[in-house]
Structures are given as structure tokens and as C-alpha cells.
Design a protein around this motif. Structure first.
Motif, PDB file in Angstrom:
ATOM      1  N   SER A   8       2.659   2.978   1.914  1.00  0.00           N
ATOM      2  CA  SER A   8       3.046   1.862   4.161  1.00  0.00           C
ATOM      3  C   SER A   8       4.078   1.077   2.868  1.00  0.00           C
ATOM      4  O   SER A   8       4.199   0.618   2.299  1.00  0.00           O
ATOM      5  CB  SER A   8       1.495   1.340   3.889  1.00  0.00           C
ATOM      6  N   ALA A   9       4.827   0.720   4.063  1.00  0.00           N
ATOM      7  CA  ALA A   9       6.018  -0.400   3.398  1.00  0.00           C
ATOM      8  C   ALA A   9       6.011  -1.498   4.370  1.00  0.00           C
ATOM      9  O   ALA A   9       6.456  -1.462   5.554  1.00  0.00           O
ATOM     10  CB  ALA A   9       8.006  -0.144   3.131  1.00  0.00           C
ATOM     11  N   SER A  10       6.592  -2.762   4.292  1.00  0.00           N
ATOM     12  CA  SER A  10       6.526  -4.194   5.149  1.00  0.00           C
ATOM     13  C   SER A  10       8.011  -4.307   4.590  1.00  0.00           C
ATOM     14  O   SER A  10       8.440  -4.458   4.203  1.00  0.00           O
ATOM     15  CB  SER A  10       5.980  -5.302   4.698  1.00  0.00           C
ATOM     16  N   VAL A  11       8.361  -4.730   6.521  1.00  0.00           N
ATOM     17  CA  VAL A  11       9.882  -4.605   6.986  1.00  0.00           C
ATOM     18  C   VAL A  11       9.831  -6.225   6.728  1.00  0.00           C
ATOM     19  O   VAL A  11       9.199  -6.674   7.574  1.00  0.00           O
ATOM     20  CB  VAL A  11      10.542  -3.980   7.242  1.00  0.00           C
ATOM     21  N   THR A  12      11.045  -7.163   6.984  1.00  0.00           N
ATOM     22  CA  THR A  12      10.720  -8.455   7.050  1.00  0.00           C
ATOM     23  C   THR A  12      10.767  -8.446   8.764  1.00  0.00           C
ATOM     24  O   THR A  12      10.270  -9.853   8.718  1.00  0.00           O
ATOM     25  CB  THR A  12      12.668  -9.267   6.793  1.00  0.00           C
ATOM     26  N   ILE A  13      11.959  -8.098   9.556  1.00  0.00           N
ATOM     27  CA  ILE A  13      10.886  -8.607  10.862  1.00  0.00           C
ATOM     28  C   ILE A  13      10.550  -7.349  11.524  1.00  0.00           C
ATOM     29  O   ILE A  13      10.299  -6.144  12.197  1.00  0.00           O
ATOM     30  CB  ILE A  13      13.054  -8.170  11.253  1.00  0.00           C
ATOM     31  N   ARG A  14       9.007  -7.642  11.131  1.00  0.00           N
ATOM     32  CA  ARG A  14       8.302  -7.436  11.949  1.00  0.00           C
ATOM     33  C   ARG A  14       7.650  -5.940  11.631  1.00  0.00           C
ATOM     34  O   ARG A  14       7.470  -5.462  13.315  1.00  0.00           O
ATOM     35  CB  ARG A  14       7.574  -7.826  13.327  1.00  0.00           C
ATOM     36  N   ALA A  15       8.258  -5.292  11.234  1.00  0.00           N
ATOM     37  CA  ALA A  15       7.614  -3.528  11.287  1.00  0.00           C
ATOM     38  C   ALA A  15       7.293  -3.330  10.271  1.00  0.00           C
ATOM     39  O   ALA A  15       7.402  -4.105   9.004  1.00  0.00           O
ATOM     40  CB  ALA A  15       9.358  -3.204  11.049  1.00  0.00           C
ATOM     41  N   CYS A  16       6.020  -2.593  10.257  1.00  0.00           N
ATOM     42  CA  CYS A  16       5.475  -1.677   9.011  1.00  0.00           C
ATOM     43  C   CYS A  16       5.894  -0.091   9.476  1.00  0.00           C
ATOM     44  O   CYS A  16       5.094   0.118  10.386  1.00  0.00           O
ATOM     45  CB  CYS A  16       3.851  -1.642   9.401  1.00  0.00           C
ATOM     46  N   ALA A  17       6.174   0.049   8.720  1.00  0.00           N
ATOM     47  CA  ALA A  17       6.846   1.712   7.863  1.00  0.00           C
ATOM     48  C   ALA A  17       5.547   2.835   7.416  1.00  0.00           C
ATOM     49  O   ALA A  17       4.953   2.127   6.104  1.00  0.00           O
ATOM     50  CB  ALA A  17       7.689   2.210   7.222  1.00  0.00           C
ATOM     51  N   ILE A  18       4.925   3.780   8.103  1.00  0.00           N
ATOM     52  CA  ILE A  18       4.154   4.333   7.523  1.00  0.00           C
ATOM     53  C   ILE A  18       4.802   6.116   6.460  1.00  0.00           C
ATOM     54  O   ILE A  18       5.252   6.339   7.768  1.00  0.00           O
ATOM     55  CB  ILE A  18       2.830   5.156   8.000  1.00  0.00           C
ATOM     56  N   TRP A  19       5.299   6.251   4.967  1.00  0.00           N
ATOM     57  CA  TRP A  19       5.939   7.075   5.415  1.00  0.00           C
ATOM     58  C   TRP A  19       5.127   8.536   3.886  1.00  0.00           C
ATOM     59  O   TRP A  19       4.083   7.826   3.593  1.00  0.00           O
ATOM     60  CB  TRP A  19       7.113   6.809   3.760  1.00  0.00           C
ATOM     61  N   PRO A  20       5.109   9.378   4.940  1.00  0.00           N
ATOM     62  CA  PRO A  20       4.225  10.591   4.713  1.00  0.00           C
ATOM     63  C   PRO A  20       5.107  11.036   2.966  1.00  0.00           C
ATOM     64  O   PRO A  20       6.206  11.102   3.078  1.00  0.00           O
ATOM     65  CB  PRO A  20       4.473  11.262   5.540  1.00  0.00           C
ATOM     66  N   LEU A  21       3.923  11.413   2.512  1.00  0.00           N
ATOM     67  CA  LEU A  21       4.690  11.445   0.626  1.00  0.00           C
ATOM     68  C   LEU A  21       5.297  12.928   0.051  1.00  0.00           C
ATOM     69  O   LEU A  21       5.493  13.132  -0.585  1.00  0.00           O
ATOM     70  CB  LEU A  21       4.255  10.508  -0.392  1.00  0.00           C
ATOM     71  N   SER A  22       4.698  13.708   0.609  1.00  0.00           N
ATOM     72  CA  SER A  22       4.781  14.951   0.785  1.00  0.00           C
ATOM     73  C   SER A  22       6.168  15.874   1.859  1.00  0.00           C
ATOM     74  O   SER A  22       5.496  15.577   3.172  1.00  0.00           O
ATOM     75  CB  SER A  22       3.458  15.836   1.252  1.00  0.00           C
ATOM     76  N   GLY A  23       7.282  16.265   1.563  1.00  0.00           N
ATOM     77  CA  GLY A  23       7.857  17.133   2.351  1.00  0.00           C
ATOM     78  C   GLY A  23       8.742  15.312   2.510  1.00  0.00           C
ATOM     79  O   GLY A  23       8.557  14.042   2.446  1.00  0.00           O
ATOM     80  N   PRO A  24      10.008  16.163   3.457  1.00  0.00           N
ATOM     81  CA  PRO A  24      11.632  14.714   3.766  1.00  0.00           C
ATOM     82  C   PRO A  24      10.748  14.176   5.102  1.00  0.00           C
ATOM     83  O   PRO A  24      10.914  13.929   5.831  1.00  0.00           O
ATOM     84  CB  PRO A  24      12.205  15.271   3.834  1.00  0.00           C
ATOM     85  N   SER A  25       9.304  14.125   5.500  1.00  0.00           N
ATOM     86  CA  SER A  25       9.676  13.680   7.156  1.00  0.00           C
ATOM     87  C   SER A  25       9.887  12.442   6.828  1.00  0.00           C
ATOM     88  O   SER A  25       9.636  11.479   6.260  1.00  0.00           O
ATOM     89  CB  SER A  25       7.742  13.953   6.578  1.00  0.00           C
ATOM     90  N   ALA A  26       9.941  11.574   8.159  1.00  0.00           N
ATOM     91  CA  ALA A  26      10.532  10.128   8.129  1.00  0.00           C
ATOM     92  C   ALA A  26       9.395   9.536   8.819  1.00  0.00           C
ATOM     93  O   ALA A  26       8.395  10.651   8.686  1.00  0.00           O
ATOM     94  CB  ALA A  26      11.028  10.145  10.081  1.00  0.00           C
ATOM     95  N   PRO A  27       9.575   8.401   8.290  1.00  0.00           N
ATOM     96  CA  PRO A  27       8.340   7.458   8.421  1.00  0.00           C
ATOM     97  C   PRO A  27       7.614   7.216  10.330  1.00  0.00           C
ATOM     98  O   PRO A  27       8.673   6.830  11.051  1.00  0.00           O
ATOM     99  CB  PRO A  27       8.539   6.101   8.557  1.00  0.00           C
ATOM    100  N   THR A  28       6.910   6.722  10.148  1.00  0.00           N
ATOM    101  CA  THR A  28       5.985   5.938  11.348  1.00  0.00           C
ATOM    102  C   THR A  28       5.953   4.597  11.579  1.00  0.00           C
ATOM    103  O   THR A  28       5.906   4.097  10.904  1.00  0.00           O
ATOM    104  CB  THR A  28       4.463   6.918  11.611  1.00  0.00           C
TER     105      THR A  28
END
Length: 173
Positions: free
Chosen positions: A100-120
Motif C-alpha cells: 500500500s502506498a500513500s500519495v500526496t494528493i489524496r490517493a492510495c495505491a494498492i500494488w499486487p506484488l506478484s506479476g506486473p499488475s497495475a495498482p488499484t
């Protein structure tokens, strides 16, 4: 020699990782005056560090709009890019399958760590820092005084101050 640290994480085996404004990460062994290794790749300050649950990977969040996954045994980092703003927080899920990553402008990204998938990516009012609990709950907080917590299947409440609880499955759909 790396600059003084703004971020620190315990790696175990008497080692710690430090990072700061110079965009580098130093791996230190307790009692040594020089770092064992210096990890380079970020082009802006590092805002957060997190160790994977199995202790093999160090994640770094940077104002260069990336997250890097550093294999502690050595090798090139995996770069998670595509963020459009500074990344200020990072946390592994307890099972190690997502980040899970927090971005300055009000966004939260959930990255799958297996495979090259894009975050939600989810919009949220506050997302400067984050943590993931043992039960999969994700909590974010920011300088605006707000905090938000999500749980995988069902919302639960904590009514302290300005707290908002969301159902992660519904919010990310």
C-alpha cells in the motif's frame, strides 16, 4: 557517506536501514561506523521505508513519484511507478502479497506484488502516512488532521477525533 537520516526501519540481525533527503538508503550493522551497503536509485528525498513480512525486501517511498522494492540479498530493485505526485508512505500487507502506498494528493495505491499488475487506486481525503494491520486493515493519516481506516470485508468504527471508516472492497470497486 549518506546524509543524516529522516527515516529508519529495523531489519533484524542487528541491522537497520536509514534514508533521507539525498535519496539514498544506507544499511547499517549495530556498532559499525560505516554502512554495510548504500542503495541508490531514487532521484528525490525518501519519505518512508517498510520491511516485508518475510524480511527479504525493503520498500522505499520517494518524492520522485516512485516506490522501490529492494531485495536485501542483493540485486536490482523493482520500481513501482505511475504515481503522479510524491509518495509519502508505504506498508506491506501482513501476507506480503500487496503493498500500500500513500500519495500526496489524496490517493492510495494498492500494488499486487506478484506479476506486473497495475495498482488499484482509491481517492481518499488523507493519505500522507499509512499502516497495515495484522487483519488486513489499512489506516491512512495526513497533515489535515483526518484519518481513514479500511478493512477487507466489513467496516468497523473508531470514533476518535476525525476518523472515517470505509469498506475497502466497496471503496476500491
Amino acid at each position: 557517506m549518506p546524509t543524516p537520516s529522516a527515516r529508519l526501519t529495523i531489519l533484524g540481525d542487528r541491522r537497520v536501514a536509514t534514508a533521507g533527503a539525498d535519496g539514498r538508503i544506507a544499511i547499517w550493522t549495530s556498532g559499525k561506523a560505516e554502512p554495510d551497503a548504500v542503495l541508490e536509485g531514487h532521484t528525490a528525498p525518501i519519505a518512508a521505508l517498510a520491511l516485508s513480512p518475510d524480511g527479504t525486501t525493503l520498500a522505499s517511498a520517494s518524492w520522485d513519484h516512485t516506490v522501490r522494492l529492494w531485495p536485501l540479498a542483493g540485486g536490482a530493485p523493482r520500481v513501482l511507478d505511475g504515481h503522479t505526485q510524491n509518495v509519502n508512505g508505504v506498508a506491506f500487507a501482513p501476507d506480503g502479497r500487496t503493498l500500500s502506498a500513500s500519495v500526496t494528493i489524496r490517493a492510495c495505491a494498492i500494488w499486487p506484488l506478484s506479476g506486473p499488475s497495475a495498482p488499484t487506486v482509491s481517492r481518499c481525503r488523507t493519505a500522507q502516512r499509512r499502516a497495515v494491520g495484522d487483519d488486513g486493515e489499512i489506516a491512512t493519516g495526513g497533515a489535515d488532521g483526518n484519518s481513514i481506516s479500511w478493512q477487507q470485508r466489513r467496516p468497523h468504527g473508531r470514533n476518535r477525533g476525525r476518523t472515517e471508516t470505509r469498506d475497502l472492497a466497496g471503496d476500491l470497486a
